[in-house]
Design an enzyme around this catalytic site. Structure first.
Site, short mmCIF file in Angstrom:
data_model
loop_
_atom_site.label_atom_id
_atom_site.label_comp_id
_atom_site.label_asym_id
_atom_site.label_seq_id
_atom_site.Cartn_x
_atom_site.Cartn_y
_atom_site.Cartn_z
N LYS A 21 -80.62 -20.75 45.71
CA LYS A 21 -79.37 -20.95 44.98
C LYS A 21 -79.11 -22.44 44.73
CE LYS A 21 -76.90 -18.91 48.22
NZ LYS A 21 -77.97 -18.61 49.20
N ARG B 3 -87.57 -26.24 54.93
CA ARG B 3 -86.67 -27.06 54.09
C ARG B 3 -86.31 -28.38 54.76
NH1 ARG B 3 -81.34 -24.35 52.06
NH2 ARG B 3 -81.18 -23.79 54.25
N ARG C 289 -68.60 -14.94 49.12
CA ARG C 289 -69.50 -14.40 50.15
C ARG C 289 -68.95 -13.13 50.78
NH1 ARG C 289 -72.77 -19.08 51.09
NH2 ARG C 289 -73.48 -19.00 53.21
N ARG D 145 -81.09 -29.26 58.29
CA ARG D 145 -79.78 -28.70 58.59
C ARG D 145 -79.74 -28.12 59.99
NH1 ARG D 145 -78.10 -25.21 53.41
NH2 ARG D 145 -77.46 -23.78 55.04
P1 AP5 Z 1 -82.49 -23.56 48.65
O1 AP5 Z 1 -82.38 -23.77 47.17
O2 AP5 Z 1 -82.00 -24.65 49.53
O3 AP5 Z 1 -81.84 -22.13 49.06
P2 AP5 Z 1 -80.33 -21.64 49.13
O4 AP5 Z 1 -80.28 -20.27 48.53
O5 AP5 Z 1 -79.41 -22.67 48.54
O6 AP5 Z 1 -80.18 -21.50 50.69
P3 AP5 Z 1 -79.05 -21.94 51.71
O7 AP5 Z 1 -79.68 -21.84 53.07
O8 AP5 Z 1 -78.44 -23.26 51.34
O9 AP5 Z 1 -78.01 -20.80 51.53
P4 AP5 Z 1 -76.94 -20.38 52.47
O10 AP5 Z 1 -76.20 -19.49 51.56
O11 AP5 Z 1 -77.35 -19.80 53.75
O12 AP5 Z 1 -76.24 -21.76 52.93
P5 AP5 Z 1 -74.83 -22.44 52.59
O13 AP5 Z 1 -75.03 -23.90 52.63
O14 AP5 Z 1 -74.22 -21.81 51.39
O15 AP5 Z 1 -84.02 -23.24 48.97
C1 AP5 Z 1 -84.46 -23.02 50.32
C2 AP5 Z 1 -85.86 -23.66 50.49
O16 AP5 Z 1 -86.81 -22.95 49.68
C3 AP5 Z 1 -85.95 -25.13 50.04
O17 AP5 Z 1 -86.85 -25.81 50.89
C4 AP5 Z 1 -86.51 -25.05 48.60
O18 AP5 Z 1 -87.25 -26.21 48.25
C5 AP5 Z 1 -87.40 -23.80 48.69
N1 AP5 Z 1 -87.44 -23.03 47.45
C6 AP5 Z 1 -86.43 -22.83 46.55
N2 AP5 Z 1 -86.84 -22.03 45.54
C7 AP5 Z 1 -88.13 -21.69 45.82
C8 AP5 Z 1 -89.10 -20.87 45.15
N3 AP5 Z 1 -88.82 -20.21 44.01
N4 AP5 Z 1 -90.34 -20.75 45.71
C9 AP5 Z 1 -90.63 -21.38 46.89
N5 AP5 Z 1 -89.77 -22.19 47.56
C10 AP5 Z 1 -88.52 -22.33 47.03
O19 AP5 Z 1 -73.93 -21.97 53.83
C11 AP5 Z 1 -74.11 -22.49 55.12
C12 AP5 Z 1 -73.00 -21.98 56.03
O20 AP5 Z 1 -71.71 -22.45 55.55
C13 AP5 Z 1 -72.84 -20.44 56.11
O21 AP5 Z 1 -73.70 -19.87 57.06
C14 AP5 Z 1 -71.35 -20.32 56.48
O22 AP5 Z 1 -71.15 -20.56 57.85
C15 AP5 Z 1 -70.69 -21.44 55.70
N6 AP5 Z 1 -70.25 -21.03 54.36
C16 AP5 Z 1 -70.65 -21.56 53.15
N7 AP5 Z 1 -70.03 -20.95 52.13
C17 AP5 Z 1 -69.22 -20.00 52.70
C18 AP5 Z 1 -68.33 -19.03 52.15
N8 AP5 Z 1 -68.17 -18.89 50.82
N9 AP5 Z 1 -67.66 -18.22 53.02
C19 AP5 Z 1 -67.80 -18.34 54.35
N10 AP5 Z 1 -68.64 -19.25 54.93
C20 AP5 Z 1 -69.34 -20.07 54.11
#
Ligand code: AP5
Ligand code: ZN
Length: 216
Positions: A13, A127, A88, A161
């Protein structure tokens, strides 16, 4: 145009939404990045969120909805935005629709990045990001062109992270299955949901997304 990216942790994402931000002149809003900034600042919001984030749990709806609402009310969002990591939960999806209706806006497209679970843990554990400019890399699929040097800014400092440990990823996936996957039908029934195969190389994922946007 306002877009939502849905998908499990590590689906891509952040990677894809940052690309669209540049190509389409939209504002990328990552609630995860916003929360990590609050944690780094040591704010009240950051203090409330930290232990939940570190254990892979979602933070409470009230906290995240208030944060998102004040962000999308800022003037730069008038040109259109991309939500990365929000909504979410069903409560967040309903609150979002309500706040947008009140300001005569809407979500135009919901992109669901579909990736099998067995791939996600490897992606996340590989990552790392540039400590200076935040560019995201992957040890296997997307390393910097010159090892140890950020392509975007030349920095030699990288970070990982706190919630990217394998045991925390297991919890994040559980939260996704229980609370986030159930919102897919909410968008499907209004015809806004587009499933994208997120298991292809990143450039091919981008091509699928651009094809959807070209038709909209
Ligand atoms: P990347 O693009 O970083 O993936 P992502 O989908 O953004 O993954 P996240 O881990 O950031 O998502 P998340 O939803 O768990 O975390 P968030 O920060 O929102 O890609 C991942 C890796 O793969 C990278 O190394 C990239 O280079 C590689 N890659 C990408 N595309 C690829 C491909 N096609 N092929 C191969 N490799 C590829 O949330 C973190 C925490 O914050 C949550 O756990 C929660 O506690 C809190 N939080 C955030 N938002 C909310 C909300 N709305 N409600 C409640 N809690 C929330
Ligand atoms: Zn950099």
């Amino acid at each position: 145009m306002n877009i939502i990216f849905l998908g499990p942790p590590g689906a891509g994402k952040g990677t894809q939404s940052k690309l669209l931000e540049d190509r389409y002149g939209l504002v990328q809003i990552s609630t995860g990045d916003m929360l990590r900034a609050e944690v780094a600042r040591g704010s009240e919001t950051g203090k409330q969120a930290k232990s939940l984030m570190d254990t892979g749990r979602l933070v409470p709806d009230e906290l995240i909805i208030a944060m998102l609402q004040s962000r999308i009310a800022q003037p730069d969002c008038a040109k259109g935005f991309i939500l990365d990591g929000f909504p979410r939960t069903t409560g967040q999806a309903e609150a979002l629709d309500g706040m947008l209706k009140a300001s005569h806006q809407q979500i135009d497209i919901v992109l669901f990045l579909d990736v099998d679970e067995d791939i996600l843990a490897d992606r996340i554990s590989g990552r790392f990001t540039c400590a200076k400019c935040g560019t995201t890399y992957n040890e296997v699929s997307n390393p910097p062109k010159v090892a140890g040097v950020c392509d975007a800014c030349g920095s030699h400092e990288f970070k990982r992270r706190a919630d990217d440990k394998r045991e925390t990823v297991v919890e994040r996936l559980k939260e996704y299955r229980k609370l986030t996957a159930p919102i897919l039908p909410f968008y499907e029934k209004t015809g806004r949901l587009h499933a994208i195969n997120g298991m292809l190389p990143a450039s091919e994922v981008t091509a699928q997304i651009e094809a959807v946007l070209a038709k909209s």
